[in-house]
Scaffold this active site. Structure first.
Site, short mmCIF file in Angstrom:
data_model
loop_
_atom_site.label_atom_id
_atom_site.label_comp_id
_atom_site.label_asym_id
_atom_site.label_seq_id
_atom_site.Cartn_x
_atom_site.Cartn_y
_atom_site.Cartn_z
N HIS B 239 0.96 -0.93 -0.15
CA HIS B 239 0.24 -0.14 0.00
C HIS B 239 0.66 1.51 0.02
CE1 HIS B 239 -3.18 2.72 1.20
NE2 HIS B 239 -4.10 1.95 1.22
N ARG B 259 -6.73 10.63 -0.62
CA ARG B 259 -6.32 10.56 -1.71
C ARG B 259 -7.65 10.83 -2.17
NH1 ARG B 259 -2.87 6.63 -3.52
NH2 ARG B 259 -3.56 5.67 -1.43
#
Lengths: 233, 608
Positions: B239, B259
């Site tokens: 990740h 994000r």
């Protein structure tokens, strides 16, 4: 790396009559968590030290314990916040299985007693049930519970009376009582309208202070009390 | 010699191993089908790793953007997986996810809502439209709680803090399992008509990981030893955004939701480096300018997504590049900035706290950083195993009759790289299918007989560490060594010599694991538990390395420094690992079955 002394309550059911305290000196940065310090004892000094932990992110609620007398998640408390000498003990009010591990079954039994699942016989609609942003907001806070038992085991009413359903169970009842989709509020209010239900709460606020998720538990209990009173009228 | 009569024995139609999202969903389904269900979990019920999933459940409900539908979700998943996915699983997943989400809602799950009261959906990497049904950043926790409550209410038998040592077979068919419970260290024997493995991943084979301690590849090891095949093991997802500072929390996950809400990645020069390298496959779908990217995160349907929301494999590699080339942050990561949105939103601080409460809390508490005001420092962390037990796409049954797998320990859906949000939907869709088909299998094939000598063998083996003298190396030290080696030699960037070295280390560690000694007694002894977890973790690690060596190309999460390009020929097969007749690991290329024309057409349509 500075040295920190951990004073840990130990209990080995096979060899100990009663719990004993043992001290361990470990290297720990101020930004390390108490869990890191305990891990370091287990990995490098005494592999038999026993405690629960899973996610280590403060979300699974496995590592609640008494840290300097207050119920905390070991993965969310930093060393710099607890000083150079830390006392670590298991949660109060439940049987100690070994070291920091307590028997959680009575806690889960309390939880199950308030019917902690959505009850609605109307049959699901084709798409989702709608719920307004406001309707959802009403019970948002109490859905944050991670069942760590920090609240219940910090409650003087629970220490005095193990039959008290405890703050965690009330919190979990709250989320269904105030969920617009649920149809069994009356049933749950009836369960909690009992000497061992919400009325055992003396609004001491220990639960609210202990909650690692910052749920306003005393407020939620108050809302349940109010709902009982207004439904009785 | 162990006396078998003194051992607790249980008989079920379906035994589910693991109580995360997949295990719970499977147990609920099998129980609803009328099967007697036993659920075994390593920790307390409700503490499974699924609780840490923050982003949401990917399902094309089309509540936020009506252009979404299963076809788009299918194409997104296949593209994200670089077409190594099982197309049939991707199809079933995309088609059934919306129904599974609505079902969860009907069972009482809390969701964030749209203004008209429908389930709200958010943007996530690799998903064309806002697709993730969510509740704040605690979707996994909510999902587990609802399934747990629903399951317990249905009367499923739960064995908490109980770990399975070995599966037992009756001829070719799986027949049961031998386990120990932690509290007293006593053994339990389960016989079952069908068994579902739902044990999650292998993250604990690496040093920097977002995974919880339970993630030791138990299902991978159990299935492998029982004769099931593992597939796609070379693909381990790193990740892109784990915490890097302070050291004690290195690897802790920072949700992609940051994000999704407009967070951007910056190097130490303050440059949004993700604009520098957009893969051809995604060029048409990616924003040209920061301004267009911002509009996308705020729901502008004409805008294309910012490059920060490219797939995880790509974003992680870009971060590694920045760090390697000297443009990283002080602690060896890069910056993730959500505070900058104050340029666009006057109430940005409150907005961030409301949208990302757990993240706000996590950084405030652990790093003393207020993410509404300053950027976070982040870097890649081991997150997910795309590889796992090869299963039939429809039924989730492995090659071993009666043995099923679902969730992270199964494989096929995600191919070379998983899209964020597709794991929670995976758990629901294939957990349900596994439960349904396992119940049916048990019903059609009747009971099984357990061979006492097999049971005795695994119990005696489990007790051996207590009678050894050992050289003083504990189980923890072996686990640490493995993590160190895997991190350094088989991590995000791989090369032949390093993989070779990793393999040699694993062989050495496997040898030493045979002679680990454990002090103390059987009652709740974590050192013993770690020793018993080791063989599974070593099997998973070996499979990752061997498959990583055999795939001589770079694709999805697997990046070879010595073969940096994608090789079309290598796109035609999956790598399968199984246990050979002498107990050695055998590797084989398995050609991918061509996609039916109808699905091929969807892929082409969605390319525009």
């Amino acid at each position: 790396m500075p040295m920190v002394t951990l004073r840990i309550q130990r209990f080995d059911p096979e060899n100990d009559q009663r719990p004993v305290y043992r001290e361990y000196a470990v290297n720990a940065d101020p930004t390390d968590r108490v869990l890191d310090a305990i891990n370091s004892v287990k990995w490098y000094q005494d592999g038999s030290l026993t405690y629960r932990r899973s996610c280590a992110h403060g979300i699974c609620g496995s590592d609640a314990m008494r840290i300097n007398g207050a119920n905390r998640l070991a993965c969310k408390v930093l060393i710099r916040d607890v000083g150079a000498k830390v006392t670590i003990e298991p949660l109060m009010g439940f049987r100690v299985i070994k070291d920091l591990v307590v028997d959680m079954e009575p806690f889960f039994a309390q939880f199950r007693s308030v019917l902690p699942y959505l009850i609605n016989d109307e049959g699901a609609p084709e798409r989702e049930r709608t719920q307004s942003v406001h309707e959802r907001e009403v019970y948002d806070d109490t859905t944050k519970c991670i069942l760590c038992a920090a609240c219940t085991t910090s409650c003087p009413s629970f220490w005095a009376d193990e039959n008290f359903v405890g703050p965690a169970a009330i919190v979990n009842a709250h989320r269904f009582i105030f969920d617009s989709r649920d149809k069994a509020a009356a049933e749950r209010l009836d369960i909690l309208n009992d000497r061992e239900g919400v009325w055992r709460c003396r609004t001491v606020f220990n639960c609210t202070e202990a909650c690692p998720r910052e749920i306003r538990i005393t407020k939620a209990i108050g809302e349940v009390k109010k709902a009982i009173l207004s439904s009785a009228r | 010699m162990t006396d078998l009569d003194s051992i607790e024995q249980y008989a079920y139609d379906v035994l589910v191993i693991g109580a995360g999202g997949a295990g719970l969903r499977a147990a609920v389904e099998a129980s609803a089908c009328g099967a007697r269900v036993g659920l075994v979990c390593k920790s307390l019920l409700g503490k499974a790793h699924t609780v840490m999933a923050e982003g949401g459940i990917a399902a094309s409900l089309a509540n936020v953007d009506e252009r979404d539908g299963w076809r788009v979700h299918f194409a997104d998943t296949m593209r994200g997986g670089q077409y190594l996915n099982s197309w049939r699983m991707a199809e079933l997943h995309a088609k059934e996810a919306p129904e599974r989400v609505r079902e969860l809602e009907a069972w009482g799950a809390l969701f964030d809502r749209t203004r008209d009261g429908r389930i709200l959906q958010r943007n996530f990497g690799g998903h064309r439209y806002p697709r993730l049904a969510h509740v704040g950043d605690r979707t996994g926790l909510e999902m587990i709680r609802v399934l747990q409550d629903h399951g317990v209410h249905q009367g499923i038998d739960v064995h908490m803090e109980c770990t399975v040592l070995e599966l037992v077979k009756d001829g070719d068919r799986v027949a049961g399992a031998v386990a120990y419970e932690r509290e007293r260290g006593l053994f339990r024997v389960f016989s079952a008509g069908a068994i579902i493995l739902a044990t999650g991943g292998i993250g604990r084979a690496f040093k920097i990981t977002s995974n919880s301690w339970e993630y030791t590849g138990d299902g991978h090891g159990l299935g492998y030893r029982a004769g099931a095949e593992l597939i796609d093991m070379e693909f381990v997802q790193f990740h892109p955004t784990g915490m890097v500072w302070p050291p004690s929390v290195r690897g802790l996950l920072v949700t992609e939701g940051v994000r999704g809400e407009g967070g951007v990645l910056l190097n130490k020069e303050g440059r949004r480096f993700m604009f520098d390298d957009v893969p051809a496959l995604y060029r048409d779908q990616t924003a040209d300018s920061p301004e267009e990217g911002w509009r996308y995160t705020q729901g502008d349907r004409e805008a294309r997504r910012p490059p920060e929301l490219l797939t995880r494999d790509h974003v992680a590699r870009c971060i590694v590049r920045e760090v390697r080339e000297g443009r990283g942050s002080p602690h060896g990561g890069v910056f993730l900035d959500i505070a900058w949105i104050n340029e666009h939103l006057s109430n940005s601080e409150e907005h961030i706290r409301r949208k990302l409460p757990s993240m706000y809390h996590q950084f405030m508490r652990l790093a003393e950083i207020d993410i509404t005001k300053v950027p976070m420092e982040i870097g890649p962390t081991t997150h997910y195993a795309m590889g796992g037990i090869r299963v039939d796409p429809d039924s989730q049954m492995s090659g071993v009759p009666g043995l099923f797998a679902a969730g992270e320990c199964a494989a096929g859906l995600h191919g070379a790289n998983r899209l964020g949000g597709n794991s929670l939907s995976d758990l629901l869709v294939f957990g349900k299918r596994a439960g349904e088909y396992a119940a049916r299998f048990a019903n059609e094939n009747g009971g099984t007989t357990i061979d006492g000598s097999e049971v005795r063998r695994s119990i005696d083996a489990a007790l051996e560490p207590f009678s050894r003298d050992g050289d003083g190396t504990g189980a923890y030290q072996l686990q640490f060594e493995l993590q160190e080696k895997m991190q350094n030699l088989a991590g995000i960037v791989r090369r032949e010599e390093e993989l070779e070295e990793a393999l040699a280390s694993i062989a050495n560690l496997s040898e030493r694991a045979q002679s680990v000694a454990v002090p103390g007694n059987r009652e709740y002894n974590p050192g013993w538990h770690t020793a018993l977890d080791l063989p599974n973790l070593l099997t998973a690690a070996e499979a990752v390395v061997r498959a990583g060596q055999a795939r001589k190309e770079s694709r999805g999460a697997h990046f070879r420094d010595d073969y940096p390009d994608k090789d079309p020929e290598s796109g035609k097969f999956n790598l399968v690992v199984r246990r050979g007749s002498d107990g050695e690991m055998v590797l084989e290329e398995r050609p991918i079955v061509p996609m039916p024309e109808a699905l091929q057409q969807i892929i082409e349509e969605q390319q525009q």
